[in-house]
Design a protein around this motif. Structure first.
Motif, PDB file in Angstrom:
ATOM      1  N   ALA A  15      36.163   5.985  -6.835  1.00 10.92           N
ATOM      2  CA  ALA A  15      37.031   5.852  -5.665  1.00 10.92           C
ATOM      3  C   ALA A  15      36.464   4.824  -4.690  1.00 10.92           C
ATOM      4  CB  ALA A  15      37.178   7.196  -4.972  1.00 10.92           C
ATOM      5  N   ILE A  16      37.350   4.046  -4.117  1.00 10.99           N
ATOM      6  CA  ILE A  16      36.968   3.071  -3.098  1.00 10.99           C
ATOM      7  C   ILE A  16      36.869   3.795  -1.763  1.00 10.99           C
ATOM      8  CG2 ILE A  16      37.846   1.111  -1.772  1.00 10.99           C
ATOM      9  CD1 ILE A  16      38.955   0.031  -4.396  1.00 10.99           C
ATOM     10  N   ASP A  17      35.823   3.492  -1.041  1.00 11.45           N
ATOM     11  CA  ASP A  17      35.635   4.078   0.282  1.00 11.45           C
ATOM     12  C   ASP A  17      35.534   2.942   1.292  1.00 11.45           C
ATOM     13  OD1 ASP A  17      35.235   5.872   2.341  1.00 11.45           O
ATOM     14  OD2 ASP A  17      33.117   6.178   1.887  1.00 11.45           O
ATOM     15  N   VAL A  18      36.479   2.875   2.221  1.00 12.15           N
ATOM     16  CA  VAL A  18      36.471   1.848   3.262  1.00 12.15           C
ATOM     17  C   VAL A  18      35.643   2.355   4.437  1.00 12.15           C
ATOM     18  CG1 VAL A  18      37.895   0.590   4.927  1.00 12.15           C
ATOM     19  CG2 VAL A  18      38.674   0.857   2.562  1.00 12.15           C
ATOM     20  N   ILE A  19      34.665   1.544   4.849  1.00  9.84           N
ATOM     21  CA  ILE A  19      33.789   1.903   5.967  1.00  9.84           C
ATOM     22  C   ILE A  19      34.231   1.194   7.246  1.00  9.84           C
ATOM     23  CG2 ILE A  19      31.416   1.774   6.834  1.00  9.84           C
ATOM     24  CD1 ILE A  19      30.563   2.018   3.830  1.00  9.84           C
ATOM     25  N   ASP A  20      34.655  -0.077   7.124  1.00 10.06           N
ATOM     26  CA  ASP A  20      35.015  -0.852   8.311  1.00 10.06           C
ATOM     27  C   ASP A  20      36.079  -1.874   7.959  1.00 10.06           C
ATOM     28  OD1 ASP A  20      34.602  -1.697  11.090  1.00 10.06           O
ATOM     29  OD2 ASP A  20      33.734  -3.515  10.230  1.00 10.06           O
ATOM     30  N   ILE A  21      36.998  -2.100   8.890  1.00 12.32           N
ATOM     31  CA  ILE A  21      38.010  -3.150   8.773  1.00 12.32           C
ATOM     32  C   ILE A  21      37.861  -4.012  10.016  1.00 12.32           C
ATOM     33  CG2 ILE A  21      40.459  -3.689   8.627  1.00 12.32           C
ATOM     34  CD1 ILE A  21      40.844  -0.812   7.502  1.00 12.32           C
ATOM     35  N   PHE A  22      37.655  -5.323   9.820  1.00 11.01           N
ATOM     36  CA  PHE A  22      37.489  -6.218  10.962  1.00 11.01           C
ATOM     37  C   PHE A  22      38.398  -7.416  10.812  1.00 11.01           C
ATOM     38  CE2 PHE A  22      35.732  -9.803  13.199  1.00 11.01           C
ATOM     39  CZ  PHE A  22      35.543  -9.259  14.454  1.00 11.01           C
ATOM     40  N   PRO A  23      39.162  -7.741  11.814  1.00 10.28           N
ATOM     41  CA  PRO A  23      39.392  -6.943  13.012  1.00 10.28           C
ATOM     42  C   PRO A  23      40.357  -5.804  12.693  1.00 10.28           C
ATOM     43  CG  PRO A  23      40.700  -8.942  13.134  1.00 10.28           C
ATOM     44  CD  PRO A  23      39.891  -9.024  11.865  1.00 10.28           C
ATOM     45  N   SER A  24      40.311  -4.768  13.498  1.00  5.75           N
ATOM     46  CA  SER A  24      41.221  -3.638  13.283  1.00  5.75           C
ATOM     47  C   SER A  24      42.465  -3.742  14.158  1.00  5.75           C
ATOM     48  CB  SER A  24      40.506  -2.313  13.548  1.00  5.75           C
ATOM     49  OG  SER A  24      40.044  -2.277  14.879  1.00  5.75           O
ATOM     50  N   SER A  25      42.437  -4.678  15.112  1.00  2.65           N
ATOM     51  CA  SER A  25      43.634  -4.954  15.907  1.00  2.65           C
ATOM     52  C   SER A  25      43.845  -6.460  15.923  1.00  2.65           C
ATOM     53  CB  SER A  25      43.507  -4.390  17.322  1.00  2.65           C
ATOM     54  OG  SER A  25      42.418  -4.956  17.995  1.00  2.65           O
ATOM     55  N   LEU A  26      45.121  -6.852  15.798  1.00  3.26           N
ATOM     56  CA  LEU A  26      45.482  -8.259  15.682  1.00  3.26           C
ATOM     57  C   LEU A  26      46.697  -8.558  16.544  1.00  3.26           C
ATOM     58  CD1 LEU A  26      44.962  -7.313  12.258  1.00  3.26           C
ATOM     59  CD2 LEU A  26      44.246  -9.645  12.588  1.00  3.26           C
ATOM     60  N   THR A  27      46.988  -9.832  16.666  1.00  2.00           N
ATOM     61  CA  THR A  27      48.125 -10.274  17.465  1.00  2.00           C
ATOM     62  C   THR A  27      49.321 -10.587  16.571  1.00  2.00           C
ATOM     63  OG1 THR A  27      46.600 -11.236  19.064  1.00  2.00           O
ATOM     64  CG2 THR A  27      48.873 -11.983  19.175  1.00  2.00           C
ATOM     65  N   VAL A  28      50.495 -10.146  16.986  1.00  2.00           N
ATOM     66  CA  VAL A  28      51.741 -10.462  16.290  1.00  2.00           C
ATOM     67  C   VAL A  28      51.931 -11.978  16.291  1.00  2.00           C
ATOM     68  CG1 VAL A  28      54.258 -10.276  16.494  1.00  2.00           C
ATOM     69  CG2 VAL A  28      52.833  -8.266  16.857  1.00  2.00           C
ATOM     70  N   GLY A  29      52.440 -12.524  15.187  1.00  2.00           N
ATOM     71  CA  GLY A  29      52.769 -13.941  15.118  1.00  2.00           C
ATOM     72  C   GLY A  29      51.625 -14.840  14.683  1.00  2.00           C
ATOM     73  N   VAL A  30      50.474 -14.253  14.324  1.00  2.00           N
ATOM     74  CA  VAL A  30      49.309 -15.024  13.896  1.00  2.00           C
ATOM     75  C   VAL A  30      48.972 -14.612  12.460  1.00  2.00           C
ATOM     76  CG1 VAL A  30      46.858 -15.461  14.362  1.00  2.00           C
ATOM     77  CG2 VAL A  30      48.449 -15.129  16.259  1.00  2.00           C
ATOM     78  N   ASP A  31      48.558 -15.594  11.634  1.00  2.00           N
ATOM     79  CA  ASP A  31      48.164 -15.253  10.266  1.00  2.00           C
ATOM     80  C   ASP A  31      47.133 -14.128  10.279  1.00  2.00           C
ATOM     81  OD1 ASP A  31      49.813 -17.125   9.097  1.00  2.00           O
ATOM     82  OD2 ASP A  31      48.268 -18.661   8.957  1.00  2.00           O
ATOM     83  N   VAL A  32      47.247 -13.223   9.333  1.00  2.00           N
ATOM     84  CA  VAL A  32      46.371 -12.052   9.256  1.00  2.00           C
ATOM     85  C   VAL A  32      45.265 -12.331   8.240  1.00  2.00           C
ATOM     86  CG1 VAL A  32      46.243  -9.604   8.686  1.00  2.00           C
ATOM     87  CG2 VAL A  32      48.280 -10.517   9.834  1.00  2.00           C
ATOM     88  N   SER A  33      44.024 -12.245   8.686  1.00  2.00           N
ATOM     89  CA  SER A  33      42.863 -12.377   7.818  1.00  2.00           C
ATOM     90  C   SER A  33      41.902 -11.268   8.202  1.00  2.00           C
ATOM     91  CB  SER A  33      42.208 -13.755   7.997  1.00  2.00           C
ATOM     92  OG  SER A  33      41.048 -13.846   7.196  1.00  2.00           O
ATOM     93  N   ILE A  34      41.639 -10.357   7.272  1.00  2.00           N
ATOM     94  CA  ILE A  34      40.769  -9.220   7.580  1.00  2.00           C
ATOM     95  C   ILE A  34      39.623  -9.146   6.582  1.00  2.00           C
ATOM     96  CG2 ILE A  34      42.507  -7.816   8.752  1.00  2.00           C
ATOM     97  CD1 ILE A  34      42.888  -6.276   6.146  1.00  2.00           C
TER      98      ILE A  34
ATOM     99  N   HIS B 177      44.342   4.167   6.218  1.00  2.00           N
ATOM    100  CA  HIS B 177      43.799   3.245   7.219  1.00  2.00           C
ATOM    101  C   HIS B 177      44.949   2.440   7.814  1.00  2.00           C
ATOM    102  CE1 HIS B 177      39.644   3.999   5.987  1.00  2.00           C
ATOM    103  NE2 HIS B 177      40.138   4.083   4.761  1.00  2.00           N
ATOM    104  N   TYR B 178      44.856   2.183   9.128  1.00  2.00           N
ATOM    105  CA  TYR B 178      45.894   1.421   9.822  1.00  2.00           C
ATOM    106  C   TYR B 178      45.284   0.257  10.579  1.00  2.00           C
ATOM    107  CZ  TYR B 178      49.116   5.256   8.944  1.00  2.00           C
ATOM    108  OH  TYR B 178      49.908   6.187   8.333  1.00  2.00           O
ATOM    109  N   LEU B 179      46.064  -0.817  10.700  1.00  2.00           N
ATOM    110  CA  LEU B 179      45.748  -1.928  11.594  1.00  2.00           C
ATOM    111  C   LEU B 179      46.728  -1.850  12.753  1.00  2.00           C
ATOM    112  CD1 LEU B 179      45.296  -4.847   9.049  1.00  2.00           C
ATOM    113  CD2 LEU B 179      43.518  -3.507  10.155  1.00  2.00           C
ATOM    114  N   ILE B 180      46.286  -2.255  13.931  1.00  2.00           N
ATOM    115  CA  ILE B 180      47.140  -2.232  15.117  1.00  2.00           C
ATOM    116  C   ILE B 180      47.522  -3.670  15.451  1.00  2.00           C
ATOM    117  CG2 ILE B 180      47.324  -1.581  17.542  1.00  2.00           C
ATOM    118  CD1 ILE B 180      45.036   0.451  16.959  1.00  2.00           C
ATOM    119  N   PHE B 181      48.822  -3.916  15.611  1.00  2.00           N
ATOM    120  CA  PHE B 181      49.313  -5.242  15.981  1.00  2.00           C
ATOM    121  C   PHE B 181      49.889  -5.187  17.391  1.00  2.00           C
ATOM    122  CE2 PHE B 181      48.998  -5.497  11.468  1.00  2.00           C
ATOM    123  CZ  PHE B 181      48.625  -6.816  11.230  1.00  2.00           C
TER     124      PHE B 181
END
Length: 120
Positions: free
Chosen positions: A11-30, A90-94
């Protein structure tokens, strides 16, 4: 003769997502940090089409998506084919971008300038 092959992936275990909040209208790179990453993984944001994950090693991978158009919480999933490899959600906030006036709009190159930012 017929043969059947079986592959086991821990099983994959996610420890951290960076960034976890992003701006609408900008390419998403995490960048996703965790354990048990392997080649052939895909990332999916909400109902968007999945994107091939760039697996750096078994603990780090990157995912890139086109810009989101609406603010809110968006579910992130990691897939192998059509199968979710995550045990937890897991969720990202936009957010909408906010332009804030700052005064003064200039300052000394040596620093020490205090600015005031007004937000709505």
């Amino acid at each position: 003769t017929n043969s059947l092959s079986y592959s086991y992936f821990p099983a994959i275990d996610v420890i951290d997502i960076f960034p976890s909040s992003l701006t609408v209208g900008v390419d998403v790179s995490i960048r996703i940090s965790g354990v048990n990453f392997f080649d052939s993984l895909f990332c999916q944001l909400g109902q968007l089409s999945k994107a091939k994950a760039i697996v750096i090693d078994d603990k780090t991978m990157h995912c890139m998506f086109p810009p989101m158009t609406e603010p809110g919480n968006v579910k992130l999933d990691i897939l192998w084919g059509e199968t979710s490899m995550l045990e937890n959600t897991h969720y990202l906030i936009f957010y909408n971008a906010v332009e804030s006036p700052a005064f003064p709009s200039f300052g000394s190159i040596r620093g020490g300038t205090t600015i005031k930012v007004e937000t709505a």
